[in-house]
Design a protein around this motif. Structure first.
Motif, mmCIF file in Angstrom:
data_model
loop_
_atom_site.group_PDB
_atom_site.id
_atom_site.type_symbol
_atom_site.label_atom_id
_atom_site.label_comp_id
_atom_site.label_asym_id
_atom_site.label_seq_id
_atom_site.Cartn_x
_atom_site.Cartn_y
_atom_site.Cartn_z
ATOM 1 N N ALA A 186 -21.410 -30.447 73.506
ATOM 2 C CA ALA A 186 -21.007 -31.490 72.571
ATOM 3 C C ALA A 186 -22.214 -32.327 72.170
ATOM 4 C CB ALA A 186 -19.936 -32.387 73.202
ATOM 5 N N ALA A 187 -22.022 -33.119 71.126
ATOM 6 C CA ALA A 187 -23.053 -34.044 70.674
ATOM 7 C C ALA A 187 -22.391 -35.243 70.020
ATOM 8 C CB ALA A 187 -24.004 -33.367 69.692
ATOM 9 N N ILE A 188 -23.131 -36.328 69.988
ATOM 10 C CA ILE A 188 -22.697 -37.548 69.318
ATOM 11 C C ILE A 188 -23.758 -37.878 68.274
ATOM 12 C CG2 ILE A 188 -22.200 -39.995 69.624
ATOM 13 C CD1 ILE A 188 -21.309 -39.278 72.528
ATOM 14 N N LEU A 194 -29.008 -37.605 65.596
ATOM 15 C CA LEU A 194 -28.485 -37.303 66.914
ATOM 16 C C LEU A 194 -28.643 -38.502 67.848
ATOM 17 C CD1 LEU A 194 -27.387 -35.037 68.803
ATOM 18 C CD2 LEU A 194 -29.779 -34.612 69.416
ATOM 19 N N VAL A 195 -27.567 -38.860 68.518
ATOM 20 C CA VAL A 195 -27.614 -39.887 69.556
ATOM 21 C C VAL A 195 -27.817 -39.212 70.906
ATOM 22 C CG1 VAL A 195 -26.321 -41.728 70.718
ATOM 23 C CG2 VAL A 195 -26.163 -41.467 68.229
ATOM 24 N N ILE A 196 -27.016 -38.175 71.177
ATOM 25 C CA ILE A 196 -27.132 -37.435 72.431
ATOM 26 C C ILE A 196 -26.452 -36.080 72.281
ATOM 27 C CG2 ILE A 196 -25.033 -38.393 73.467
ATOM 28 C CD1 ILE A 196 -26.642 -38.460 76.164
ATOM 29 N N ALA A 197 -26.975 -35.098 72.970
ATOM 30 C CA ALA A 197 -26.357 -33.781 73.075
ATOM 31 C C ALA A 197 -26.151 -33.488 74.548
ATOM 32 C CB ALA A 197 -27.235 -32.710 72.436
ATOM 33 N N GLY A 198 -25.106 -32.744 74.854
ATOM 34 C CA GLY A 198 -24.826 -32.409 76.248
ATOM 35 C C GLY A 198 -24.124 -31.078 76.364
ATOM 36 N N LYS A 211 -20.116 -39.052 79.519
ATOM 37 C CA LYS A 211 -20.689 -39.679 80.711
ATOM 38 C C LYS A 211 -22.143 -40.044 80.459
ATOM 39 C CE LYS A 211 -22.326 -38.385 85.315
ATOM 40 N NZ LYS A 211 -23.724 -38.661 85.012
ATOM 41 N N GLN A 212 -22.902 -39.096 79.944
ATOM 42 C CA GLN A 212 -24.324 -39.349 79.678
ATOM 43 C C GLN A 212 -24.505 -40.399 78.579
ATOM 44 O OE1 GLN A 212 -25.168 -35.106 79.086
ATOM 45 N NE2 GLN A 212 -26.659 -35.285 80.737
ATOM 46 N N PHE A 213 -23.630 -40.396 77.586
ATOM 47 C CA PHE A 213 -23.684 -41.385 76.506
ATOM 48 C C PHE A 213 -23.539 -42.795 77.077
ATOM 49 C CE2 PHE A 213 -21.098 -43.927 73.475
ATOM 50 C CZ PHE A 213 -22.038 -44.104 72.477
ATOM 51 N N ASP A 249 -27.745 -49.727 75.748
ATOM 52 C CA ASP A 249 -27.408 -50.148 74.381
ATOM 53 C C ASP A 249 -26.699 -49.065 73.573
ATOM 54 O OD1 ASP A 249 -28.708 -52.627 74.870
ATOM 55 O OD2 ASP A 249 -30.634 -51.666 74.451
ATOM 56 N N THR A 250 -25.609 -48.528 74.118
ATOM 57 C CA THR A 250 -24.862 -47.510 73.381
ATOM 58 C C THR A 250 -24.247 -48.122 72.125
ATOM 59 O OG1 THR A 250 -22.910 -47.927 74.724
ATOM 60 C CG2 THR A 250 -24.322 -46.110 75.405
ATOM 61 N N PRO A 251 -24.337 -47.413 70.999
ATOM 62 C CA PRO A 251 -23.719 -47.913 69.763
ATOM 63 C C PRO A 251 -22.194 -47.890 69.851
ATOM 64 C CG PRO A 251 -25.115 -45.963 69.354
ATOM 65 C CD PRO A 251 -25.043 -46.161 70.817
ATOM 66 N N ASP A 252 -21.561 -48.639 68.993
ATOM 67 C CA ASP A 252 -20.104 -48.658 68.894
ATOM 68 C C ASP A 252 -19.627 -47.280 68.423
ATOM 69 O OD1 ASP A 252 -17.415 -49.021 68.199
ATOM 70 O OD2 ASP A 252 -17.770 -50.953 67.257
#
Length: 115
Positions: free
Chosen positions: A35-37, A45-49, A67-69, A74-77
């Protein structure tokens, strides 16, 4: 951004960001789900996992990415983000995505494709 551009970007993230992680995960006994955000505004890309069920059976690709996100500073909304899953999320993962506050998600392979 039109649908073709969005689709191209999502496929690019799967190929270049998720797949390398998943390739390594499969080598250690995990499944292929990842997955990715991404930011809605520019699709950065914010994060991939990827799946990490060998560490915890609940860490499907989507849940482990969440979980990693949330471990990031400072995670975005989540209302500013979109969620990308390589495969149609199971009920647990779909619930986790929704509970995290995402108002949309994309996936490319259905449950039938996995058969």
């Amino acid at each position: 951004m039109n649908d073709a551009q969005l689709t191209a970007r999502l496929l690019n993230v799967i190929e270049n960001d998720i797949l390398p992680l998943t390739t390594q995960g499969v080598k250690t006994g995990n499944k292929v789900f990842g997955a990715a955000i991404l930011r809605k505004s520019d699709l950065s890309l914010v994060i991939a996992g990827t799946n990490d069920e060998t560490s915890n059976p609940l860490w499907h690709g989507e849940v482990h990415t969440l979980k990693q996100f949330y471990e990031m500073p400072d995670t975005p909304d989540t209302k500013e983000l979109l969620f990308l899953s390589t495969h149609e999320p199971c009920t647990m993962c779909m619930s986790a995505i929704t509970w995290a506050g995402f108002d949309n998600y994309f996936y490319f392979f259905s449950h039938e494709d996995l058969a």
